[in-house]
Design an enzyme around this catalytic site. Sequence first.
Site, PDB file in Angstrom:
ATOM      1  N   GLU A   1     -15.797 -31.666   8.133  1.00 47.71           N
ATOM      2  CA  GLU A   1     -14.988 -32.826   7.719  1.00 47.71           C
ATOM      3  C   GLU A   1     -15.571 -34.122   8.269  1.00 47.71           C
ATOM      4  O   GLU A   1     -15.598 -35.156   7.594  1.00 47.71           O
ATOM      5  CB  GLU A   1     -13.544 -32.661   8.217  1.00 47.71           C
ATOM      6  CG  GLU A   1     -12.822 -31.486   7.574  1.00 47.71           C
ATOM      7  CD  GLU A   1     -11.533 -31.148   8.336  1.00 47.71           C
ATOM      8  OE1 GLU A   1     -10.515 -31.780   8.036  1.00 47.71           O
ATOM      9  OE2 GLU A   1     -11.566 -30.278   9.219  1.00 47.71           O
TER      10      GLU A   1
ATOM     11  N   HIS B   1     -16.501 -29.400 -13.187  1.00 47.19           N
ATOM     12  CA  HIS B   1     -15.126 -29.931 -13.071  1.00 47.19           C
ATOM     13  C   HIS B   1     -14.323 -29.162 -12.020  1.00 47.19           C
ATOM     14  O   HIS B   1     -13.095 -29.117 -12.090  1.00 47.19           O
ATOM     15  CB  HIS B   1     -14.384 -29.886 -14.406  1.00 47.19           C
ATOM     16  CG  HIS B   1     -15.163 -30.438 -15.550  1.00 47.19           C
ATOM     17  ND1 HIS B   1     -15.048 -31.733 -15.982  1.00 47.19           N
ATOM     18  CD2 HIS B   1     -16.108 -29.861 -16.331  1.00 47.19           C
ATOM     19  CE1 HIS B   1     -15.878 -31.935 -16.999  1.00 47.19           C
ATOM     20  NE2 HIS B   1     -16.542 -30.818 -17.224  1.00 47.19           N
TER      21      HIS B   1
ATOM     22  N   SER C   1      -5.399 -25.157  15.662  1.00 44.03           N
ATOM     23  CA  SER C   1      -4.327 -26.133  15.530  1.00 44.03           C
ATOM     24  C   SER C   1      -3.400 -25.942  16.710  1.00 44.03           C
ATOM     25  O   SER C   1      -3.189 -24.829  17.181  1.00 44.03           O
ATOM     26  CB  SER C   1      -3.576 -25.890  14.224  1.00 44.03           C
ATOM     27  OG  SER C   1      -2.260 -26.376  14.328  1.00 44.03           O
TER      28      SER C   1
ATOM     29  N   LYS D   1      -4.630 -21.191  12.221  1.00 40.40           N
ATOM     30  CA  LYS D   1      -5.607 -22.104  11.648  1.00 40.40           C
ATOM     31  C   LYS D   1      -6.976 -22.042  12.302  1.00 40.40           C
ATOM     32  O   LYS D   1      -7.117 -21.866  13.496  1.00 40.40           O
ATOM     33  CB  LYS D   1      -5.095 -23.551  11.774  1.00 40.40           C
ATOM     34  CG  LYS D   1      -3.866 -23.796  10.933  1.00 40.40           C
ATOM     35  CD  LYS D   1      -4.210 -24.219   9.537  1.00 40.40           C
ATOM     36  CE  LYS D   1      -4.745 -25.613   9.587  1.00 40.40           C
ATOM     37  NZ  LYS D   1      -4.224 -26.489   8.585  1.00 40.40           N
TER      38      LYS D   1
END
Length: 470
Positions: free
Chosen positions: A298, A164, A285, A291
């Site tokens: 992704e 979970h 970024s 970042k």
Amino acid sequence: MKEERKKAARDLWGGHFAGGPAPLMEQINASIDFDKRLWAHDVAGSIAHARMLAAAGIIAEAERDAIIAGLERIRDSIAQGEFAFSRALEDIHLNIEARLTEMIGEPGRKLHTARSRNDQVATDFRLWVRDAVDRADALLRALQAVLIDRAEEHAATVMPGFTHLQAAQPVTFGHHLLAYVEMFGRDRSRFADARRRLNECPLGAAALAGTGFPIDREATARELGFDRPMANSIDAVSDRDFALDYLASAAICAVHLSRFAEELVLWSTPQFGFVRMAEAFSSGSSIMPQKRNPDAAELVRAKSGRVIGRLDALLIVLKGLPLAYSKDLQEDKEGVFDAADTLELCLAATAEMVRGMTIFPERMREAAGVGYTTATDLADWLVREKGVPFRDAHAIVARVVALAESRGCGLEDLSIEDLRGIDPRLDEGVFEVLSVEKSVTSRKSFGGTAPERVREAIAAARERFLEGAG
Ligand code: ARG
């Protein structure tokens, strides 16, 4: 352009096609822009067919030789990027045949004896998909090799295991990586199944009914590396289940890649901090200087959607299609090409990400202790050492966890008095089992996470997946 279309139609379909197709017809009908990718397989299929025609006495040996020499020159010119593909000639089959006839004259016009584009395209496409299966297998094997190497480095690195997405029990990072090695192993076996089923030759089925010429289907099947000719000529030109097998295997594999990519994304957040993607596989970024985004992971996650979509699309094309060939079947190729390109890119990129990522064992170890992950070990201790039935032990430990939670401390920070207050059977012995290292070491059952089992599993995985041909 109009003249070219007119002439092509007359040459191909004969006298009753005087006018040539409308430009929109050509646009919807021509597949050359994508099916040119079948060129090498089309040439191979035609060479096998020409050899068989000559051996069966259907064409002369000199004609066969002219055909083969011409096809080899065409193959070279396509490989060199010098071949001029024409949309007026619809597809790869007609482009190559027309060029052959232009080069060698009459023998070129005999090549299409005893075959149809229907068995021709089914043969070419099977050969293409067979190569794609072999490429997928090699890429999966390479990915497994990288995962196994990294699992070996981290056979004893403790991390939280989740259910979970809540910390559940400590596991080792090596064990976690080996879970994917198993998944990719099953993907390879799915591709192998697909290969076994697809490896039958449609050539000689002709348009749908077979042919009156004395062809030798065994010979062409053998020459093209197929196990045997397909048994039914109607089936041979009608079904594309071999492409579905490929796409289904690819979709499942892409889903495995996507789940792994999702974990890489999570693990590389500052909140987890378990891994850092190599600079070469991340991006910054334009506004937030701190970042480092795991873009490649992704995209692997997202591209699985594309592969799944290609499977759906072909299932829908085939559904409700009467036997035998219909032009609908031309829609089989783009999706398979795209799925193969996508899958191959994702497999290669994932292997490189895993190879280059930095792993932070201290962060994993620290996180492994958060969330009372050794509570099960405490319950097991009560069962083993004190003969408490597991359900009762579970209830006792739930109270221990509640107490630790109310104090904001770990299980190992509770005093022996605290523990006795909950159940008198809890004694100093419990501290033996509360550390995450002890927990992991104790999970020695076959397939479990104990480092010694993980090392055995690594040796076994090398033997099962990496040794032998490949
Ligand atoms: N380009 C066609 C395809 O991919 C080749 C077969 C054409 N056959 C036909 N009967 N029109 O399906």
